[in-house]
Design a protein around this motif. Structure first.
Motif, mmCIF file in Angstrom:
data_model
loop_
_atom_site.group_PDB
_atom_site.id
_atom_site.type_symbol
_atom_site.label_atom_id
_atom_site.label_comp_id
_atom_site.label_asym_id
_atom_site.label_seq_id
_atom_site.Cartn_x
_atom_site.Cartn_y
_atom_site.Cartn_z
ATOM 1 N N TYR A 152 0.820 -1.215 0.000
ATOM 2 C CA TYR A 152 0.000 0.000 0.000
ATOM 3 C C TYR A 152 0.850 1.259 0.000
ATOM 4 O O TYR A 152 0.653 2.165 -0.824
ATOM 5 C CB TYR A 152 -0.941 -0.002 1.207
ATOM 6 N N GLN A 153 1.820 1.338 0.932
ATOM 7 C CA GLN A 153 2.589 2.586 1.024
ATOM 8 C C GLN A 153 3.491 2.776 -0.198
ATOM 9 O O GLN A 153 3.723 3.904 -0.621
ATOM 10 C CB GLN A 153 3.382 2.658 2.323
ATOM 11 N N CYS A 183 0.846 4.039 -2.890
ATOM 12 C CA CYS A 183 0.074 5.255 -2.609
ATOM 13 C C CYS A 183 0.895 6.447 -2.122
ATOM 14 O O CYS A 183 0.611 7.586 -2.508
ATOM 15 C CB CYS A 183 -1.021 4.949 -1.587
ATOM 16 N N PHE A 184 1.902 6.218 -1.299
ATOM 17 C CA PHE A 184 2.626 7.350 -0.724
ATOM 18 C C PHE A 184 3.306 8.234 -1.768
ATOM 19 O O PHE A 184 3.318 9.459 -1.622
ATOM 20 C CB PHE A 184 3.621 6.865 0.331
ATOM 21 N N TYR A 222 0.621 10.512 -2.958
ATOM 22 C CA TYR A 222 0.256 11.510 -1.948
ATOM 23 C C TYR A 222 1.410 12.461 -1.623
ATOM 24 O O TYR A 222 1.210 13.457 -0.931
ATOM 25 C CB TYR A 222 -0.152 10.824 -0.636
ATOM 26 N N ARG A 232 0.430 8.714 8.972
ATOM 27 C CA ARG A 232 0.748 9.584 7.842
ATOM 28 C C ARG A 232 -0.401 9.638 6.845
ATOM 29 O O ARG A 232 -0.686 10.685 6.250
ATOM 30 C CB ARG A 232 2.038 9.106 7.156
ATOM 31 N N THR A 233 -1.090 8.516 6.691
ATOM 32 C CA THR A 233 -2.261 8.477 5.812
ATOM 33 C C THR A 233 -3.374 9.354 6.373
ATOM 34 O O THR A 233 -4.030 10.103 5.635
ATOM 35 C CB THR A 233 -2.776 7.029 5.663
ATOM 36 N N GLU A 234 -3.568 9.267 7.686
ATOM 37 C CA GLU A 234 -4.618 10.075 8.328
ATOM 38 C C GLU A 234 -4.313 11.562 8.199
ATOM 39 O O GLU A 234 -5.231 12.372 7.995
ATOM 40 C CB GLU A 234 -4.738 9.685 9.809
ATOM 41 N N TYR A 285 -2.926 12.986 5.759
ATOM 42 C CA TYR A 285 -3.242 13.386 4.383
ATOM 43 C C TYR A 285 -4.754 13.495 4.149
ATOM 44 O O TYR A 285 -5.235 14.452 3.562
ATOM 45 C CB TYR A 285 -2.637 12.374 3.397
ATOM 46 N N TRP A 286 -5.506 12.513 4.648
ATOM 47 C CA TRP A 286 -6.933 12.446 4.320
ATOM 48 C C TRP A 286 -7.845 13.121 5.354
ATOM 49 O O TRP A 286 -8.865 13.692 4.989
ATOM 50 C CB TRP A 286 -7.361 10.982 4.161
ATOM 51 N N ARG A 329 -1.937 18.787 4.890
ATOM 52 C CA ARG A 329 -1.866 17.393 4.465
ATOM 53 C C ARG A 329 -0.545 17.069 3.758
ATOM 54 O O ARG A 329 -0.230 15.906 3.527
ATOM 55 C CB ARG A 329 -3.043 17.025 3.567
#
Length: 202
Positions: free
Chosen positions: A91-92, A95-96, A99, A147-149, A151-152, A188
């Motif tokens: 995932y990272q 996706c990272f 993002y 880190r995902t949180e 961003y979103w 973000r």
């Protein structure tokens, strides 16, 4: 108010750094030094530690039978841990970069070294390997999720959290819709502190 919170946050991080430095001094107390990211003990200490190893049977006999019977349930949890580790890593990596979030370095969180300690018997070594991997995966996943949180959905909860993750201080206050709408795009992508840490390590 926001400046005061930021200042307190900086002080906490400074104290955490000071604590880490003091804990590193403990290396001398236990007669080892770090070489190439590995702990190297004095030979005298290794010999003393090995002399005090108990047998695996004696080690297991110290636990009640009920605790021994839970071992299959403990090891069954390794399956979801492995699956989460694999999927979160994929995932990272996908996706990272999209993002523009710095990737989490897996080896900073999953540290496998305790199982190798010279004063542990075989069962203790296996137990240590399991715990350091399983808990390491939890730390690793938590940092990726943090880190995902950011961003979103970088908004704090209305109630205080017992154990905040590493990015929580950068989140907007609960109910502060004005700042949220004004600074969301900037917030973000605010991972400068991570980039600076990576530069310091290099």
């Amino acid at each position: 108010m926001s400046q005061k919170i930021d200042e307190i946050s900086r002080q906490i991080k400074a104290l955490e750094l000071e604590l880490q430095n003091e804990l590193r001094k403990k290396h001398d107390d236990f007669f080892y030094k770090i070489e190439n990211s590995k702990a190297v003990f004095e030979e005298k200490v290794i010999n003393e530690g090995k002399a005090k190893i108990t047998s695996s049977i004696k080690y297991l006999s110290a636990f009640p039978i009920g605790a021994i019977l839970t071992i299959p349930f403990i090891w069954a949890m390794m399956i979801p841990a492995l699956i989460v580790d694999i999927f979160v890593t994929i995932y990272q990596h996908i996706c990272f970069p999209i993002y523009k979030i710095p990737k989490v370095k897996r080896s900073d969180y999953i540290i496998i070294d305790r199982y190798n300690l010279f004063y542990l018997d075989r069962v203790e070594k296996i137990n240590c390997w399991y715990c350091e991997y399983f808990n390491g995966v939890i730390y690793y996943v938590r940092e990726i999720a943090a880190r995902t949180e950011q961003y979103w959905c970088p908004i704090k909860h209305s109630r205080d959290i017992k154990d905040k993750h590493s990015r929580y201080d950068k989140f907007f206050e609960y109910g502060d819709f004005i700042t949220y709408r004004k600074e969301l795009k900037k917030r973000r992508r605010d991972f400068r502190d991570l980039l600076e840490k990576n530069k310091d390590k290099q």
